[in-house]
Motif scaffolding. Structure first.
Motif, PDB file in Angstrom:
ATOM      1  N   MET A 214       0.818  -1.204   0.000  1.00 52.50           N
ATOM      2  CA  MET A 214       0.000   0.000   0.000  1.00 52.50           C
ATOM      3  C   MET A 214       0.856   1.259   0.000  1.00 52.50           C
ATOM      4  N   LYS A 215       2.029   1.189   0.583  1.00 49.40           N
ATOM      5  CA  LYS A 215       2.820   2.396   0.732  1.00 49.40           C
ATOM      6  C   LYS A 215       4.093   2.277  -0.083  1.00 49.40           C
TER       7      LYS A 215
ATOM      8  N   ARG B 257      13.706  13.152   5.288  1.00 51.40           N
ATOM      9  CA  ARG B 257      12.412  13.563   4.742  1.00 51.40           C
ATOM     10  C   ARG B 257      11.440  12.392   4.648  1.00 51.40           C
ATOM     11  N   GLU B 258      11.920  11.241   4.199  1.00 53.15           N
ATOM     12  CA  GLU B 258      11.038  10.088   4.038  1.00 53.15           C
ATOM     13  C   GLU B 258      10.522   9.585   5.383  1.00 53.15           C
ATOM     14  N   ALA B 259      11.392   9.571   6.383  1.00 51.25           N
ATOM     15  CA  ALA B 259      10.967   9.138   7.717  1.00 51.25           C
ATOM     16  C   ALA B 259       9.943  10.115   8.289  1.00 51.25           C
ATOM     17  N   ALA B 260      10.168  11.415   8.065  1.00 44.86           N
ATOM     18  CA  ALA B 260       9.228  12.424   8.548  1.00 44.86           C
ATOM     19  C   ALA B 260       7.888  12.295   7.836  1.00 44.86           C
ATOM     20  N   LEU B 261       7.922  12.015   6.540  1.00 36.95           N
ATOM     21  CA  LEU B 261       6.687  11.848   5.780  1.00 36.95           C
ATOM     22  C   LEU B 261       5.902  10.643   6.283  1.00 36.95           C
ATOM     23  N   GLU B 262       6.592   9.568   6.596  1.00 40.47           N
ATOM     24  CA  GLU B 262       5.930   8.379   7.145  1.00 40.47           C
ATOM     25  C   GLU B 262       5.218   8.717   8.452  1.00 40.47           C
ATOM     26  N   LYS B 263       5.871   9.492   9.304  1.00 42.80           N
ATOM     27  CA  LYS B 263       5.270   9.868  10.582  1.00 42.80           C
ATOM     28  C   LYS B 263       4.077  10.794  10.374  1.00 42.80           C
ATOM     29  N   ALA B 264       4.178  11.685   9.396  1.00 46.37           N
ATOM     30  CA  ALA B 264       3.046  12.562   9.085  1.00 46.37           C
ATOM     31  C   ALA B 264       1.869  11.746   8.574  1.00 46.37           C
ATOM     32  N   MET B 265       2.151  10.768   7.730  1.00 46.83           N
ATOM     33  CA  MET B 265       1.094   9.905   7.209  1.00 46.83           C
ATOM     34  C   MET B 265       0.349   9.219   8.352  1.00 46.83           C
ATOM     35  N   LEU B 266       1.082   8.715   9.326  1.00 41.38           N
ATOM     36  CA  LEU B 266       0.454   8.039  10.459  1.00 41.38           C
ATOM     37  C   LEU B 266      -0.378   9.009  11.293  1.00 41.38           C
ATOM     38  N   ALA B 267       0.103  10.246  11.433  1.00 40.52           N
ATOM     39  CA  ALA B 267      -0.652  11.247  12.195  1.00 40.52           C
ATOM     40  C   ALA B 267      -1.963  11.588  11.497  1.00 40.52           C
TER      41      ALA B 267
ATOM     42  N   SER C 207      -5.887  10.828  12.861  1.00 39.49           N
ATOM     43  CA  SER C 207      -6.798  11.906  13.263  1.00 39.49           C
ATOM     44  C   SER C 207      -7.507  12.606  12.118  1.00 39.49           C
ATOM     45  N   GLY C 208      -7.152  12.299  10.872  1.00 29.35           N
ATOM     46  CA  GLY C 208      -7.779  12.976   9.750  1.00 29.35           C
ATOM     47  C   GLY C 208      -7.064  14.269   9.397  1.00 29.35           C
ATOM     48  N   TYR C 209      -7.456  14.840   8.284  1.00 26.07           N
ATOM     49  CA  TYR C 209      -6.767  16.033   7.784  1.00 26.07           C
ATOM     50  C   TYR C 209      -7.043  17.267   8.639  1.00 26.07           C
ATOM     51  N   GLU C 210      -8.302  17.592   8.843  1.00 25.96           N
ATOM     52  CA  GLU C 210      -8.632  18.869   9.473  1.00 25.96           C
ATOM     53  C   GLU C 210      -8.291  18.909  10.956  1.00 25.96           C
ATOM     54  N   THR C 211      -8.424  17.796  11.648  1.00 24.30           N
ATOM     55  CA  THR C 211      -8.176  17.814  13.088  1.00 24.30           C
ATOM     56  C   THR C 211      -6.704  17.629  13.444  1.00 24.30           C
TER      57      THR C 211
ATOM     58  N   PHE D 299      -0.229  16.691   3.467  1.00 17.19           N
ATOM     59  CA  PHE D 299      -1.253  15.646   3.498  1.00 17.19           C
ATOM     60  C   PHE D 299      -1.370  14.945   2.150  1.00 17.19           C
ATOM     61  N   LEU D 300      -1.380  15.720   1.073  1.00 17.18           N
ATOM     62  CA  LEU D 300      -1.528  15.120  -0.252  1.00 17.18           C
ATOM     63  C   LEU D 300      -0.370  14.174  -0.558  1.00 17.18           C
ATOM     64  N   GLU D 301       0.828  14.564  -0.134  1.00 17.01           N
ATOM     65  CA  GLU D 301       1.974  13.684  -0.355  1.00 17.01           C
ATOM     66  C   GLU D 301       1.884  12.446   0.538  1.00 17.01           C
ATOM     67  N   ALA D 302       1.420  12.644   1.777  1.00 16.23           N
ATOM     68  CA  ALA D 302       1.238  11.502   2.679  1.00 16.23           C
ATOM     69  C   ALA D 302       0.181  10.548   2.133  1.00 16.23           C
ATOM     70  N   MET D 303      -0.868  11.102   1.543  1.00 19.94           N
ATOM     71  CA  MET D 303      -1.917  10.265   0.971  1.00 19.94           C
ATOM     72  C   MET D 303      -1.386   9.447  -0.205  1.00 19.94           C
TER      73      MET D 303
END
Length: 205
Positions: free
Chosen positions: A1-2, A19-29, A33-37, A65-69
């Motif tokens: 999936m990823k 950057r890639e590790a940070a993006l992975e963590k952002a994706m999990l966040a 919790s979703g985008y807006e929250t 978010f778009l990159e994490a998605m």
């Protein structure tokens, strides 16, 4: 999936973090919790970087978010290949739904589906986020429909098979499985739902 993707950014001083590790963590966040929250403060805490670093590396919260998605969804070519190589469309859909059940109930990841959380985003400011998630779902829908149509053409499914109805049903059930996973349904329950939904497929001709 990823599938990690290399993204271009403005040239300048090299980043002081992975950057890639940070993006992975952002994706999990975002997944949790979703985008807006999910706030910038939430993201800095999850990613272990400062807000200016997020803006430098990713642009802004929406672009992050778009990159994490895209990272979450992965390469559509991989899904298409899996559908082409499966013995039948029904087996391909079954595998997709069972994989979703496992993903939605992973021990090391949030429950449910990141795309589903994006769909729940309601404000006007997040319209392009919803649109991007919808585009990803349309890509998946097209892959499913094309494989069903192939089975019809090869005689594996009856000529009067309602290809779009089968594809839309599979996607609707998969979306519902995400909600149930968020509500606490376990993996076996989700797989049982997926299997039951496939009982309505037409018999091979």
């Amino acid at each position: 999936m990823k599938v990690p993707r290399t993204q271009s950014r403005k040239t300048g001083r090299p980043l002081s973090f992975d950057r890639e590790a940070a993006l992975e963590k952002a994706m999990l966040a975002f997944w949790e919790s979703g985008y807006e929250t999910t706030s910038i403060s939430d993201l800095t805490a999850a990613m272990g970087v400062t807000a200016p670093s997020i803006y430098t590396a990713f642009g802004d919260k929406k672009q992050l978010f778009l990159e994490a998605m895209r990272r979450y969804v992965g390469d559509a070519a991989d899904l298409k290949k899996a559908f082409v190589l499966a013995p039948t469309a029904k087996e391909a859909v079954a595998r997709m739904m069972e994989d979703a059940a496992r993903l939605y109930t992973g021990d090391a990841t949030p429950r449910g589906c990141l795309l589903a959380s994006a769909a729940a985003t309601g404000s006007k400011d997040a319209a392009d986020v919803r649109d991007a998630a919808a585009r990803e779902r349309r890509v998946i829908r097209t892959i499913i429909i094309e494989r069903i149509e192939s089975d019809v053409e090869s005689g594996l499914l009856p000529p009067d098979t309602k290809t779009s109805v089968l594809a839309d049903t599979a996607l609707a059930i998969t979306h519902g499985m995400s909600i149930l996973a968020r509500d606490g349904a376990d993996r076996n329950a989700l797989i049982a739902i997926a299997q039951a939904s496939l009982s309505g497929w037409p018999d091979h001709s």
